[in-house]
Design a protein around this motif. Structure first.
Motif, PDB file in Angstrom:
ATOM      1  N   UNK A  44       0.848  -1.307   0.147  1.00  0.00           N
ATOM      2  CA  UNK A  44      -0.132   0.103   0.086  1.00  0.00           C
ATOM      3  C   UNK A  44       1.066   1.379  -0.002  1.00  0.00           C
ATOM      4  N   UNK A  45       0.472   2.141  -0.764  1.00  0.00           N
ATOM      5  CA  UNK A  45       1.292   3.521  -0.903  1.00  0.00           C
ATOM      6  C   UNK A  45       0.848   4.289   0.069  1.00  0.00           C
ATOM      7  N   UNK A  46       1.859   5.249   0.716  1.00  0.00           N
ATOM      8  CA  UNK A  46       1.701   6.132   1.719  1.00  0.00           C
ATOM      9  C   UNK A  46       0.970   7.422   1.306  1.00  0.00           C
ATOM     10  N   UNK A  47       0.289   8.503   1.786  1.00  0.00           N
ATOM     11  CA  UNK A  47      -0.254   9.426   1.388  1.00  0.00           C
ATOM     12  C   UNK A  47       0.987  10.240   0.688  1.00  0.00           C
ATOM     13  N   UNK A  48       2.042  10.328   1.079  1.00  0.00           N
ATOM     14  CA  UNK A  48       2.850  11.287   0.455  1.00  0.00           C
ATOM     15  C   UNK A  48       3.228  10.662  -0.881  1.00  0.00           C
ATOM     16  N   UNK A  49       3.506   9.298  -1.027  1.00  0.00           N
ATOM     17  CA  UNK A  49       3.742   8.807  -2.324  1.00  0.00           C
ATOM     18  C   UNK A  49       2.799   8.754  -3.244  1.00  0.00           C
ATOM     19  N   UNK A  50       1.557   8.934  -2.854  1.00  0.00           N
ATOM     20  CA  UNK A  50       0.241   9.111  -3.616  1.00  0.00           C
ATOM     21  C   UNK A  50       0.441  10.475  -4.460  1.00  0.00           C
TER      22      UNK A  50
END
Length: 312
Positions: free
Chosen positions: A245-251
């Motif tokens: 799962x991607x983090x909010x920053x990565x998204x």
């Protein structure tokens, strides 16, 4: 006859043929023997330039090979009309490819419609959007997924929009670009070479081959986005694909990196992607950070694992 691409109706007419009024985009194509020479260091080039006009800035996309301009696409300030002057020797598939990718990006920006540098595929009611920097493996992963029954919705340019509060993507140009090594691995059939001219002895080649969509596959014209895959750099030390799962920053970083920028903006300027697009997609879709092994032999298994993940 109008057709649809990225959710917009496009009417293409040749020369001075009268056009209909009930379409989103009028695309007029003029075959021209007198396009100018333009010395350039590379075998091929694509330049974008603006020209002041009543109502705003006309955006010109100039494509050339071997020191000569081959196509010139002029997009109106409101993104509703495109005039193309094209040399007779340019193959039809290349004219269409340029219109559907770099020119359509400008059209979407001029009309204020958000889009992503990505591929979209659909299967069994699920639609995934695959983003990643050049070389991350978008096209090869797309080809591997197609072998498992996924249909290409759009390649390289994906328009997104909220419909009744649900974020959707629209069918676009359905043509996957592969390297010769990937083609040899997949044993693909019916491919053509990009930037081949229609006349003998006047051609160039960017090393990519075009994989047409399976004629039996059907891409929905518009479909809700189920998942976003953010591809990172491929890794030779990996034995199998990694999906976390991607983090909010990565998204947020992936959206900004892959949002469509204004082609006339200074180099490095971020795309004008509305925060509502990022938050809307992030709140709706499952988002994974995906790292592929840097070996073609691992692609089939990677595609199977991603397919299984989408079914979970």
């Amino acid at each position: 006859m109008p057709t649809s691409i990225n959710g917009l109706s496009v009417e293409r007419v040749d020369g001075d043929t009268p056009a209909r009024a009930d379409r989103d985009i009028l695309w007029r194509v003029i075959r021209d023997d007198d396009l100018p020479c333009e010395p350039h260091d590379g075998v091929s080039f694509l330049r974008v330039e603006g020209e002041a006009a009543p109502g705003g800035i006309v955006t010109h996309h100039v494509f050339g090979t071997q020191g000569r301009v081959r196509c010139r696409f002029s997009v109106s300030p409101d993104g509703r009309e495109v005039v193309t002057r094209v040399a007779p020797q340019v193959a039809e598939c290349d004219v269409v490819g340029l219109f559907c990718e770099p020119v359509m990006r400008t059209i979407l920006v001029r009309r204020g419609l958000p889009s992503l540098h990505a591929a979209a595929l659909s299967r069994d009611g699920s639609t995934i959007v695959v983003m990643g920097h050049k070389g991350a493996g978008k096209s090869t992963l797309s080809a591997a997924l197609q072998q498992l029954g996924w249909s290409v919705v759009a390649d390289d340019l994906v328009r997104v929009a909220a419909i009744d509060g649900v974020w959707h993507c629209f069918a676009g140009h359905r043509q996957t670009k592969l390297t010769p090594a990937a083609v040899a691995h997949f044993g693909a059939q019916g491919l053509s070479t990009r930037w081949r001219s229609a006349t003998e002895g006047d051609e160039t080649d960017d090393g990519k081959l075009l994989l047409p969509p399976d004629p039996d596959s059907v891409a929905p014209p518009v479909s809700p986005v189920t998942a976003l895959l953010i591809l990172g750099p491929r890794r030779r030390d990996l034995a199998e694909v990694e999906c976390v799962p991607a983090t909010a920053i990565e998204v947020m970083r992936a959206m900004l990196d892959n949002g469509t920028p204004d082609p006339l903006a200074p180099a490095g300027a971020p795309p004008s992607l509305d925060p509502g697009v990022i938050s809307g997609l992030a709140g709706q879709a499952r988002i994974y950070r995906v790292t592929l092994p840097d070996r073609l032999a691992n692609l089939a298994e990677s595609a199977r694992k991603i397919t299984a993940l989408m079914g979970s």
